[in-house]
Design a protein around this motif. Structure first.
Motif, short mmCIF file in Angstrom:
data_model
loop_
_atom_site.label_atom_id
_atom_site.label_comp_id
_atom_site.label_asym_id
_atom_site.label_seq_id
_atom_site.Cartn_x
_atom_site.Cartn_y
_atom_site.Cartn_z
N LYS A 42 0.83 -1.21 0.00
CA LYS A 42 0.00 0.00 0.00
C LYS A 42 0.86 1.25 0.00
O LYS A 42 0.54 2.23 -0.67
N GLU A 43 1.95 1.22 0.75
CA GLU A 43 2.86 2.37 0.80
C GLU A 43 3.43 2.65 -0.59
O GLU A 43 3.51 3.79 -1.02
N LYS A 44 3.78 1.60 -1.30
CA LYS A 44 4.32 1.75 -2.66
C LYS A 44 3.27 2.36 -3.59
O LYS A 44 3.58 3.24 -4.39
N GLN A 45 2.02 1.91 -3.46
CA GLN A 45 0.95 2.47 -4.28
C GLN A 45 0.71 3.94 -3.96
O GLN A 45 0.47 4.75 -4.85
N LEU A 46 0.76 4.28 -2.67
CA LEU A 46 0.54 5.68 -2.28
C LEU A 46 1.63 6.59 -2.82
O LEU A 46 1.37 7.72 -3.21
N LYS A 47 2.85 6.09 -2.85
CA LYS A 47 3.95 6.90 -3.39
C LYS A 47 3.78 7.14 -4.88
O LYS A 47 4.17 8.18 -5.40
N LYS A 48 3.18 6.17 -5.59
CA LYS A 48 2.93 6.31 -7.02
C LYS A 48 1.75 7.23 -7.30
O LYS A 48 1.68 7.84 -8.36
N ALA A 49 0.82 7.32 -6.35
CA ALA A 49 -0.40 8.10 -6.56
C ALA A 49 -0.10 9.59 -6.64
O ALA A 49 0.82 10.09 -5.99
N SER A 50 -0.88 10.27 -7.40
CA SER A 50 -0.75 11.71 -7.53
C SER A 50 -1.31 12.39 -6.28
O SER A 50 -2.25 11.91 -5.66
N SER A 51 -0.72 13.52 -5.96
CA SER A 51 -1.25 14.31 -4.85
C SER A 51 -2.55 14.97 -5.29
O SER A 51 -2.81 15.10 -6.50
N PRO A 52 -3.38 15.41 -4.35
CA PRO A 52 -4.62 16.10 -4.74
C PRO A 52 -4.35 17.31 -5.65
O PRO A 52 -5.11 17.56 -6.58
N ALA A 53 -3.29 18.02 -5.38
CA ALA A 53 -2.97 19.18 -6.22
C ALA A 53 -2.63 18.76 -7.64
O ALA A 53 -3.06 19.40 -8.61
N GLU A 54 -1.88 17.67 -7.78
CA GLU A 54 -1.54 17.17 -9.12
C GLU A 54 -2.79 16.72 -9.87
O GLU A 54 -2.93 17.00 -11.06
N VAL A 55 -3.69 16.06 -9.18
CA VAL A 55 -4.94 15.61 -9.81
C VAL A 55 -5.75 16.81 -10.28
O VAL A 55 -6.27 16.84 -11.39
N LEU A 56 -5.84 17.84 -9.44
CA LEU A 56 -6.59 19.04 -9.81
C LEU A 56 -5.98 19.71 -11.03
O LEU A 56 -6.70 20.10 -11.96
N LEU A 57 -4.67 19.81 -11.07
CA LEU A 57 -4.02 20.42 -12.22
C LEU A 57 -4.24 19.61 -13.50
O LEU A 57 -4.43 20.17 -14.57
N GLU A 58 -4.25 18.28 -13.36
CA GLU A 58 -4.53 17.44 -14.52
C GLU A 58 -5.95 17.64 -15.02
O GLU A 58 -6.20 17.67 -16.22
N LEU A 59 -6.89 17.78 -14.10
CA LEU A 59 -8.29 17.98 -14.48
C LEU A 59 -8.52 19.37 -15.07
O LEU A 59 -9.31 19.55 -15.98
N ALA A 60 -7.85 20.36 -14.49
CA ALA A 60 -8.06 21.73 -14.91
C ALA A 60 -7.45 22.01 -16.28
O ALA A 60 -7.95 22.82 -17.03
#
Length: 90
Positions: A42-60
């Motif tokens: 799970k820790e490895k998956q979390l490190k791969k996951a985008s931060s909320p800010a990165e997700v917002l920038l991708e959506l915007a």
């Protein structure tokens, strides 16, 4: 295979581990290894996951504009219209 010896576990915590192990038909050692493997996966998956800010920038998204900021601001201000909608109150 390596051996891990853990000291200082209080009795209540050890009982919790034992109950969890029994409920999943594992030994205490197998349960500890299982829990640690899950944690690191799970820790490895979390490190791969985008931060909320990165997700917002991708959506915007983003755009390209040759104008500078002052020109864009002036265009926005000039396109505003006054509304008489609330001139009589609520």
């Amino acid at each position: 295979m390596a051996t891990l010896h853990i000291e200082g576990i209080d009795a209540l915590f050890y009982e919790q581990i034992q109950r969890a192990a029994e409920s999943e038909s594992r030994s205490v050692s197998q349960q500890i290894v299982h829990v640690l493997k899950e944690y690191f996966a799970k820790e490895k998956q979390l490190k791969k996951a985008s931060s909320p800010a990165e997700v917002l920038l991708e959506l915007a998204g983003s755009w390209q504009d040759e104008r500078d900021a002052d020109e864009i601001i002036n265009e926005i201000k000039s396109s505003r219209r006054n509304s008489q909608r609330c001139s009589e109150g609520f």
